[in-house]
Design an enzyme around this catalytic site. Structure first.
Site, PDB file in Angstrom:
ATOM      1  N   CYS A 339       0.474 -44.009  13.083  1.00  0.00           N
ATOM      2  CA  CYS A 339      -0.206 -45.151  13.691  1.00  0.00           C
ATOM      3  C   CYS A 339      -0.470 -44.882  15.175  1.00  0.00           C
ATOM      4  O   CYS A 339      -1.318 -44.061  15.520  1.00  0.00           O
ATOM      5  CB  CYS A 339       0.580 -46.427  13.450  1.00  0.00           C
ATOM      6  SG  CYS A 339      -0.398 -47.933  13.695  1.00  0.00           S
ATOM      7  N   HIS A 444       1.966 -46.524   7.458  1.00  0.00           N
ATOM      8  CA  HIS A 444       3.393 -46.765   7.636  1.00  0.00           C
ATOM      9  C   HIS A 444       4.082 -46.775   6.267  1.00  0.00           C
ATOM     10  O   HIS A 444       3.472 -47.079   5.254  1.00  0.00           O
ATOM     11  CB  HIS A 444       3.636 -48.127   8.281  1.00  0.00           C
ATOM     12  CG  HIS A 444       3.277 -48.206   9.721  1.00  0.00           C
ATOM     13  ND1 HIS A 444       4.003 -47.585  10.706  1.00  0.00           N
ATOM     14  CD2 HIS A 444       2.267 -48.866  10.355  1.00  0.00           C
ATOM     15  CE1 HIS A 444       3.470 -47.846  11.885  1.00  0.00           C
ATOM     16  NE2 HIS A 444       2.410 -48.619  11.705  1.00  0.00           N
TER      17      HIS A 444
END
Length: 489
Positions: A339, A444
């Protein structure tokens, strides 16, 4: 149906509220009761994607795990207000799963009455649907400067008619003073809600505590209902995702994974499964010295998520970690960005809207990130295609994860025109350099997936179900069953 409410309060942050709430959720669910967790307001950059009235939204990771422990689908009512710190004096406000720009710019003391109706409605709805709601407090309920605007501790306890446990970390010292001082600062009607004191993280001979529990009960009328021994390896991520440096790998260390610990780090709970991989040592890296001893052939560097990517990138450079990460990559060492970490690995961060900030990237992947006002919040099922280099075992592996990000990332146009293009290991989500030792992903939760752990390490780690059952067994061993039953009688 109107649920009985049990509330876990603490004498401080880090006392053990989150894991005890999780354990209680599983314990009551094992009694055949319909259980839901609740925390009115959570301040954390560790969030998960769950069901919301408008589709999907964010809640604190602790409430996500508590819902799984209770055997229910997590939803945003379980954590109606989430504060995600972006600076020392500023947090993004997420209300019922969605970013609320008006509340984000509302002063804290003016915010409580605006959000309380949503908090109360969420709690009332959960009570109507369940037999038991296990409520987690925040920080301490005895912060007398905050009581007038409280929306997470005493006000919730009163609204729910909750019976409360007050837990303290005895390993820090001064536990009986902490318990007595907290109780003494509560208004009399709230003192009466405290049904028991809990001493957490105890090491040593419990008989040496006498006569303090009896003396404390004489002063307060509240019994000490549990002395919980120190337990490092329960397997549940800490609420803030922090893993303890004293919890090292089991057996001979064959691989070190260094996670860069920048100030606005987020979603650290996703690395908890790595702690359970045999022979793997997980550590913080806050300076170049922490990376100096890494073996390029076996050891990894991870750039995790960030709530404010440009600020954390500036911090990383100020520490000299940019050069240390680049040096590890140049030696062929594995570097993984997730991310915000992915965004840092590219050539540039471009922000024309004032979302995060402009900055040159680390230049380890030929990518550019442009920040957008709308946040991407998704549950994602994806599949690795052809993966290169040290990650090649992931080729063909399907994975389920989640996305929470503002930026949108693509190949650097000028570099692509010159023939330098990133390799897409997962279309639109995961990119690699030519050598395959540097990889960045928006997904994630990779290490939550057993298939990923098995592919990368050949390891099987304890499942969440095993962890939750262990927590409930721990309560059975150290808390009298009648105490837990009386709380919901």
């Amino acid at each position: 149906m109107t649920a009985k409410c049990v509330m876990v309060l603490g004498t401080s942050s880090g006392a053990g509220k989150s894991w005890l709430t999780t354990a209680l959720c599983r314990w009551y669910a094992r009694q055949g009761l319909k259980v839901a967790p609740f925390k009115a307001q959570n301040m954390s950059n560790n969030a998960r994607v769950v069901a919301s009235p408008n589709g999907l939204g964010e809640v604190g990771a602790a409430q996500y795990f508590q819902a799984l422990a209770a055997n229910v689908e997590p939803d945003v009512r379980m954590n109606p207000l989430l504060l995600k710190p972006e600076a020392d004096t500023h947090s993004q406000v997420v209300l019922l799963g969605e970013v609320n720009h008006a509340l984000t710019h509302t002063p804290w003391r003016g915010r409580s009455e605006k959000v309380w109706p949503h908090i109360a409605a969420s709690l009332d709805a959960l009570r109507a649907e369940n037999d038991v709601v296990v409520i987690e407090g925040a920080g301490s309920p005895a912060e007398i400067n905050l009581m007038a605007n409280d929306i997470v501790n005493l006000r919730v306890a009163r609204h729910a008619g909750a019976r409360c446990l007050l837990v303290t970390d005895i390993d820090k010292g001064g536990a009986f003073a902490h318990l007595y001082g907290t109780w003494a600062l509560l208004p009399p009607e709230d003192q009466a809600r405290i049904s028991g004191f809990v001493l957490n993280k105890f090491r040593g001979d419990a008989s040496l505590l006498a006569p303090a529990p009896e003396m404390l009960q004489a002063l307060t009328g509240v019994p000490t209902v549990a002395v919980l021994p120190m337990w490092w390896q329960h397997g549940l991520p800490e609420e803030d995702g922090v893993f303890d440096d004293r919890s090292l790998a089991t057996g001979v260390v064959t691989r070190t994974v260094a996670v860069i610990a920048y100030p606005r780090i987020s979603n650290l709970d996703e690395f908890q499964p790595l702690k359970n991989v045999p022979g793997l040592r997980l550590l913080w890296a806050r300076s170049p010295a922490d990376l100096a001893g890494l073996n390029a052939a076996t050891d990894w560097v991870i750039l995790p998520g960030s709530k404010h990517t440009s600020s954390d990138l500036a911090w990383l450079r100020a520490q000299g970690l940019d050069a240390a990460v680049a040096e590890h990559a140049q030696r062929g060492g594995a570097v993984l960005g997730i991310c915000g970490g992915l965004q840092m690995l590219g050539e540039a961060l471009i922000d024309t809207l004032g979302i995060d900030g402009n900055a040159p990237g680390l230049g380890l992947l030929p990518l550019v990130t442009v920040f957008a006002e709308d946040k991407t919040v998704l549950r994602t099922d994806a599949r690795f295609v052809q993966v290169r280099g040290v990650w090649s075992a992931l080729s063909g592996v399907s994975v389920r994860g989640y996305e929470i990000h503002h930026g949108q990332t693509q190949a650097h146009a000028a570099m692509a025109a010159a023939g330098v293009v990133p390799h897409e290991a997962m279309p639109g989500l995961t990119w690699q350099n030519e050598a395959g030792n540097v990889m960045g992903s928006y997904l994630h939760g990779l290490f939550d997936d057993p298939a990923v752990l098995h592919a990368l390490f050949g390891a099987q780690t304890p499942t969440l179900e095993t962890v939750f059952e262990g927590l409930a067994d721990y309560l059975d061993q150290h808390v009298a069953r009648e105490v837990l039953q009386d709380l919901v009688a």
